[in-house]
Write an enzyme that holds these catalytic residues in place. Structure first.
Site, PDB file in Angstrom:
ATOM      1  N   HIS A  68      27.903  22.577  16.951  1.00 51.81           N
ATOM      2  CA  HIS A  68      27.858  22.870  15.834  1.00 51.81           C
ATOM      3  C   HIS A  68      29.089  22.016  14.769  1.00 51.81           C
ATOM      4  O   HIS A  68      29.726  22.113  14.735  1.00 51.81           O
ATOM      5  CB  HIS A  68      27.611  23.990  15.180  1.00 51.81           C
TER       6      HIS A  68
ATOM      7  N   ASP B 132      23.734  26.892  21.752  1.00 54.82           N
ATOM      8  CA  ASP B 132      25.196  26.154  20.856  1.00 54.82           C
ATOM      9  C   ASP B 132      26.399  25.270  21.351  1.00 54.82           C
ATOM     10  O   ASP B 132      26.855  25.986  21.972  1.00 54.82           O
ATOM     11  CB  ASP B 132      25.460  27.313  20.110  1.00 54.82           C
TER      12      ASP B 132
ATOM     13  N   SER C  21      35.558  27.765  18.320  1.00 57.61           N
ATOM     14  CA  SER C  21      34.386  27.036  18.227  1.00 57.61           C
ATOM     15  C   SER C  21      34.168  26.611  19.279  1.00 57.61           C
ATOM     16  O   SER C  21      35.554  25.691  19.563  1.00 57.61           O
ATOM     17  CB  SER C  21      33.909  26.875  17.166  1.00 57.61           C
TER      18      SER C  21
END
Ligand code: 4AZ
Length: 241
Positions: A48, A101, A198
């Site tokens: 992402h 992800d 992230s």
């Protein structure tokens, strides 16, 4: 990272920053996600992080996507910036649920040999609920946009899948899928990854078990952090790049 403390790349040389000065400017060296080196020219991040929504651009059109290794303080000049030559997004990534992800980045130049961490295979003790793990990143330290300029880490526990299944049963706050995701945090909250972390590593027993992926808020009781389960994509990652 919420509830963390300063961390140093001399102790965890596989932690790297993902940067694009073209998109994000020179402050904090253009850092926008975390990443982790699993081979001399192979770095993992969250899929992402490479979405056009996250980048405000198409990754294929970016000329200056790079990793920064060997540098704690983003505004400093230590370590090395290395260009990303190829980005491979997991074909199993679902942008709606964030399942799968992970992306593999191929570097234009090799990192020093000691700068890689082994990935934990399925069945590794690091995936067991109750295991002590550590998450690293330059992300938000408060949940209201106070990004770290120097690397931080926090101890979190691997939690039973049921904790995240309860917290994220579907709907507005998301859906937890135990086959592709890993649940970690503290039942009382206070220690967690947050925005900007992230793609960064979750490490247990000296092996990579997760990548920071998503969650509801940061560090709140009853809303654990959700990580990409490394063992779920290990074959694809070995083949990619
Ligand atoms: C984010 O927005 C994000 N508390 C990352 C991790 C977590 C929440 C949000 C986990 O990138």
């Amino acid at each position: 990272v919420i509830g963390g403390q300063p961390a140093h790349v001399k102790d965890s040389p596989w932690v790297v920053a993902l940067s694009s000065r073209d998109r994000f400017g020179d402050a904090r060296a253009g850092q926008f996600c975390g990443a982790v080196a699993v081979g001399p020219k192979k770095v993992l991040t969250a899929a992402h992080c490479l979405s056009s929504e996250a980048l405000g651009a198409d990754v294929g059109q970016m000329r200056d996507l790079r990793i920064i290794s060997g540098r704690d303080e983003l505004n400093g000049s230590g370590g090395k910036e290395i260009a990303v030559s190829e980005a491979w997004v997991n074909p199993g990534f679902d942008a709606t649920t964030n399942s799968g992800d992970v992306a593999v980045l191929t570097l234009a130049e090799a990192l020093p040999g000691r700068s890689v961490i082994p990935m934990a295979e399925a069945g590794d003790a690091g995936y067991r609920a109750g295991t002590a793990a550590v998450v690293y990143g330059w992300g938000d330290t408060t949940g209201v946009g106070d990004y770290a300029s120097s690397l931080r880490s926090a101890k979190v526990s691997v939690l039973p899948d049921s904790s995240c299944e309860q917290a994220y049963p579907g709907g507005r706050n998301g859906t937890y899928d135990a086959s592709a995701m890993l649940c970690a945090g503290e039942p009382q909250g206070g220690y967690d990854a947050c925005q900007g972390d992230s793609g960064g590593p979750l490490v247990a027993h000296g092996r990579l078990v997760g990548l920071v992926s998503w969650g509801s808020g940061c560090g709140q009781a009853g809303s654990p952090g959700v990580y990409t389960r490394i063992s779920a994509a290990i074959e694809w990652m070995a083949d990619a790049g």
